[in-house]
Scaffold this active site. Structure first.
Site, PDB file in Angstrom:
ATOM      1  N   GLU A  40     -45.097  62.543  35.600  1.00  8.84           N
ATOM      2  CA  GLU A  40     -44.614  61.751  36.750  1.00  8.84           C
ATOM      3  C   GLU A  40     -45.662  61.501  37.834  1.00  8.84           C
ATOM      4  O   GLU A  40     -45.309  61.107  38.943  1.00  8.84           O
ATOM      5  CB  GLU A  40     -43.377  62.392  37.397  1.00  8.84           C
ATOM      6  CG  GLU A  40     -42.100  62.056  36.674  1.00  8.84           C
ATOM      7  CD  GLU A  40     -40.869  62.664  37.350  1.00  8.84           C
ATOM      8  OE1 GLU A  40     -40.174  61.924  38.043  1.00  8.84           O
ATOM      9  OE2 GLU A  40     -40.627  63.860  37.167  1.00  8.84           O
ATOM     10  N   THR A  45     -47.798  54.086  35.042  1.00  9.45           N
ATOM     11  CA  THR A  45     -47.688  52.972  36.000  1.00  9.45           C
ATOM     12  C   THR A  45     -49.066  52.323  36.184  1.00  9.45           C
ATOM     13  O   THR A  45     -49.187  51.091  36.198  1.00  9.45           O
ATOM     14  CB  THR A  45     -47.127  53.488  37.342  1.00  9.45           C
ATOM     15  OG1 THR A  45     -45.992  54.310  37.072  1.00  9.45           O
ATOM     16  CG2 THR A  45     -46.737  52.350  38.254  1.00  9.45           C
ATOM     17  N   ARG A 181     -38.869  54.386  34.879  1.00  6.45           N
ATOM     18  CA  ARG A 181     -39.526  55.605  34.414  1.00  6.45           C
ATOM     19  C   ARG A 181     -39.187  55.866  32.964  1.00  6.45           C
ATOM     20  O   ARG A 181     -38.004  55.990  32.594  1.00  6.45           O
ATOM     21  CB  ARG A 181     -39.041  56.772  35.286  1.00  6.45           C
ATOM     22  CG  ARG A 181     -39.146  58.130  34.649  1.00  6.45           C
ATOM     23  CD  ARG A 181     -40.451  58.815  35.003  1.00  6.45           C
ATOM     24  NE  ARG A 181     -40.533  60.153  34.447  1.00  6.45           N
ATOM     25  CZ  ARG A 181     -41.562  60.583  33.726  1.00  6.45           C
ATOM     26  NH1 ARG A 181     -42.580  59.794  33.473  1.00  6.45           N
ATOM     27  NH2 ARG A 181     -41.575  61.813  33.275  1.00  6.45           N
ATOM     28  N   ASP A 203     -53.297  56.401  27.355  1.00 10.83           N
ATOM     29  CA  ASP A 203     -52.308  57.042  28.228  1.00 10.83           C
ATOM     30  C   ASP A 203     -51.657  58.173  27.431  1.00 10.83           C
ATOM     31  O   ASP A 203     -51.306  57.991  26.264  1.00 10.83           O
ATOM     32  CB  ASP A 203     -51.250  55.996  28.631  1.00 10.83           C
ATOM     33  CG  ASP A 203     -50.213  56.548  29.602  1.00 10.83           C
ATOM     34  OD1 ASP A 203     -50.489  57.557  30.278  1.00 10.83           O
ATOM     35  OD2 ASP A 203     -49.111  55.952  29.685  1.00 10.83           O
ATOM     36  N   GLN A 207     -46.368  66.047  30.671  1.00 13.51           N
ATOM     37  CA  GLN A 207     -45.591  67.281  30.709  1.00 13.51           C
ATOM     38  C   GLN A 207     -46.222  68.315  29.781  1.00 13.51           C
ATOM     39  O   GLN A 207     -46.954  67.978  28.852  1.00 13.51           O
ATOM     40  CB  GLN A 207     -44.140  66.986  30.322  1.00 13.51           C
ATOM     41  CG  GLN A 207     -43.457  66.152  31.401  1.00 13.51           C
ATOM     42  CD  GLN A 207     -41.941  66.288  31.389  1.00 13.51           C
ATOM     43  OE1 GLN A 207     -41.355  66.719  30.407  1.00 13.51           O
ATOM     44  NE2 GLN A 207     -41.307  65.886  32.477  1.00 13.51           N
TER      45      GLN A 207
HETATM   46  N1  LIG Z   1     -43.127  55.199  45.155  1.00 16.78           N
HETATM   47  C1  LIG Z   1     -44.033  55.343  44.176  1.00 16.78           C
HETATM   48  N2  LIG Z   1     -43.609  55.542  42.919  1.00 16.78           N
HETATM   49  C2  LIG Z   1     -44.549  55.669  41.963  1.00 16.78           C
HETATM   50  C3  LIG Z   1     -45.944  55.616  42.231  1.00 16.78           C
HETATM   51  N3  LIG Z   1     -46.605  55.795  41.070  1.00 16.78           N
HETATM   52  C4  LIG Z   1     -45.659  55.932  40.112  1.00 16.78           C
HETATM   53  N4  LIG Z   1     -44.422  55.865  40.651  1.00 16.78           N
HETATM   54  C5  LIG Z   1     -43.137  56.029  39.961  1.00 16.78           C
HETATM   55  O1  LIG Z   1     -43.070  57.369  39.496  1.00 16.78           O
HETATM   56  C6  LIG Z   1     -42.393  57.431  38.251  1.00 16.78           C
HETATM   57  C7  LIG Z   1     -43.259  58.171  37.244  1.00 16.78           C
HETATM   58  O2  LIG Z   1     -44.405  57.407  36.964  1.00 16.78           O
HETATM   59  P1  LIG Z   1     -45.074  57.366  35.514  1.00 16.78           P
HETATM   60  O3  LIG Z   1     -46.189  56.377  35.590  1.00 16.78           O
HETATM   61  O4  LIG Z   1     -44.061  57.191  34.460  1.00 16.78           O
HETATM   62  O5  LIG Z   1     -45.661  58.857  35.425  1.00 16.78           O
HETATM   63  P2  LIG Z   1     -46.528  59.486  34.236  1.00 16.78           P
HETATM   64  O6  LIG Z   1     -47.679  60.195  34.875  1.00 16.78           O
HETATM   65  O7  LIG Z   1     -46.869  58.457  33.225  1.00 16.78           O
HETATM   66  O8  LIG Z   1     -45.509  60.556  33.644  1.00 16.78           O
HETATM   67  P3  LIG Z   1     -45.505  61.201  32.143  1.00 16.78           P
HETATM   68  O9  LIG Z   1     -45.453  60.065  31.177  1.00 16.78           O
HETATM   69  O10 LIG Z   1     -44.294  62.077  32.076  1.00 16.78           O
HETATM   70  O11 LIG Z   1     -46.749  62.010  32.025  1.00 16.78           O
HETATM   71  C8  LIG Z   1     -42.075  55.968  37.867  1.00 16.78           C
HETATM   72  O12 LIG Z   1     -40.739  55.702  38.198  1.00 16.78           O
HETATM   73  C9  LIG Z   1     -43.034  55.159  38.719  1.00 16.78           C
HETATM   74  O13 LIG Z   1     -42.516  53.876  39.055  1.00 16.78           O
HETATM   75  C10 LIG Z   1     -46.358  55.422  43.578  1.00 16.78           C
HETATM   76  O14 LIG Z   1     -47.551  55.390  43.917  1.00 16.78           O
HETATM   77  N5  LIG Z   1     -45.357  55.294  44.503  1.00 16.78           N
HETATM   78 MG   LIG Z   2     -46.389  58.298  31.269  1.00 17.30          MG
END
Ligand SMILES: Nc1nc2c(ncn2[C@@H]2O[C@H](COP(=O)(O)OP(=O)(O)OP(=O)(O)O)[C@@H](O)[C@H]2O)c(=O)[nH]1
Ligand SMILES: [Mg+2]
Length: 354
Positions: A40, A45, A181, A203, A207
């Site tokens: 997360e 993103t 997400r 990517d 987790q």
């Molecule tokens: N408000 C806000 N939300 C964000 C930001 N960056 C990511 N998000 C949100 O945070 C959530 C998790 O982001 P992901 O990009 O899925 O995180 P990840 O690092 O890929 O997570 P994993 O795949 O579990 O490793 C999503 O709902 C995104 O839209 C940010 O800078 N600001």
């Molecule tokens: Mg991810």
């Protein structure tokens, strides 16, 4: 390659000319970018953003279908309302009126079959979701700065936009796509070309149970893009419900930045979610969680610099320079500027390895 280079306009132009000459005469090897960081933090993103800066074919190839994005939006909304319903008891609260009680039962029963969610099921349950989101207890636990549960950072955005998703002609826009997400499992790769140079971006899932797969991507990485969420200083890992996300992230950063695998790789740190961090420090004092913070809790600059320094000083290799950027991964323009600067640095660095 990871060394800090002279960056006067003349030196950059000179390196670019060298690069242009050399790229004409040689086959350039692929620039491999690897996104790393905890769950997360925002890796996927940033991955989505980088794809969106490429040509139409690349975008088409690596962007999911609108149907699958829509389904994920419905799933996100239902999972978030389910979390809120189930978390009421943590605050010794329960629904007092019968209609909200019945609505919560209907919502929880749809949540039991999330894999079947579609437009018509969502349309039918949306009235209940809206009523529950407006419920005073749900609002009070959502707005309580002491969160005893974990909920997706985009949940408020999705609840506020729910009416738009009900139309049968609904098509997700880019913000919906960036906000939705989906936990990454496995290793996702995308290939594209910048100024004739082939790029590969990788990517991974952040987790804990995903991290043992990381090592399979460590070879020949040109640049690590390490993502940490500034907003995570008061939260724990979803995986175990106990470990501080901040310590976990700093721990994996320390391991990665000092790893033998990345001795030759450039390293960029994204201090992400600045938008949420700016709001959170107003409600949750930083020194309550990072007890060695001596600065002012109400100063964004002091709070963010403190966290940045924790990461930057974890790098024990004096010849390695770690670039850093404070980012909101949802801000396409800002991420484009950051990505262009990384790209330019890498492209001008090619000359030294050709
Ligand atoms: N408000 C806000 N939300 C964000 C930001 N960056 C990511 N998000 C949100 O945070 C959530 C998790 O982001 P992901 O990009 O899925 O995180 P990840 O690092 O890929 O997570 P994993 O795949 O579990 O490793 C999503 O709902 C995104 O839209 C940010 O800078 N600001
Ligand atoms: Mg991810």
């Amino acid at each position: 390659m990871c060394m800090r280079k002279e960056t006067t306009p003349e030196s950059v132009i000179s390196r670019k000319i060298d690069y242009e000459i050399k790229k004409d005469s040689q086959t350039l090897s692929t620039m491999k970018l690897l996104l790393l960081g905890g769950g997360e933090s925002g890796k996927s993103t940033i991955f989505k953003q980088i794809i969106s800066f490429q040509d139409e074919n690349t975008k088409k190839e690596y962007t999911p279908s609108t149907d699958s994005i829509t389904k994920n939006i419905f799933t996100n909304i239902l999972t978030s309302i389910q979390t809120l319903i189930n978390s009421l008891s943590l605050y010794q609260l329960e629904f007092t009126n019968d209609s909200d009680k019945k609505a919560s039962e209907r919502v929880l029963s749809v949540c039991e079959q999330l894999e079947n969610i579609n437009q018509s099921i969502f349309q039918a349950i949306a009235v209940d979701i809206k009523a529950l989101w407006a419920n005073e207890h749900i609002q009070s636990i959502f707005n309580n700065p002491k969160r005893l549960y974990l909920i997706n950072d985009s949940s408020e955005y999705f609840f506020s936009n729910i009416d738009r998703f009900l139309s049968s002609s609904f098509k997700p826009n880019q913000t919906d796509f960036l906000r939705v997400r989906v936990k990454t499992t496995g290793i996702i790769e995308a290939d594209f070309t910048v100024e004739t140079v082939p790029f590969k971006i990788i990517d991974v899932g952040g987790q804990k149970n995903q991290r043992r797969k990381w090592i399979h991507c460590f070879q020949n990485i040109t640049c690590v893009l390490f993502v940490t969420s500034l907003n995570d200083y008061d939260t724990v890992l979803e995986e175990d419900g106990a470990t501080s996300r901040f310590s976990d992230s700093l721990g994996i950063f320390t391991e990665m930045v000092n790893s033998q695998w990345f001795l030759q790789s450039a390293f960029v740190l994204f201090l992400n979610k600045v938008d949420l961090f700016k709001e959170k420090i107003k409600k949750v004092p930083l020194n309550q969680h990072l007890t060695d913070f001596q600065g002012r809790n109400d100063s964004y600059n002091e709070c963010s610099t403190f966290i940045k320094d924790k990461f930057i000083t974890a790098n024990k290799n004096p010849s390695k320079f770690v670039y850093h950027h404070f980012t909101c991964a949802l801000d396409s323009q800002a991420i484009e500027v950051v990505f262009k600067s990384i790209q330019d640095t890498l492209l001008s660095d090619i000359v030294s390895v050709l």
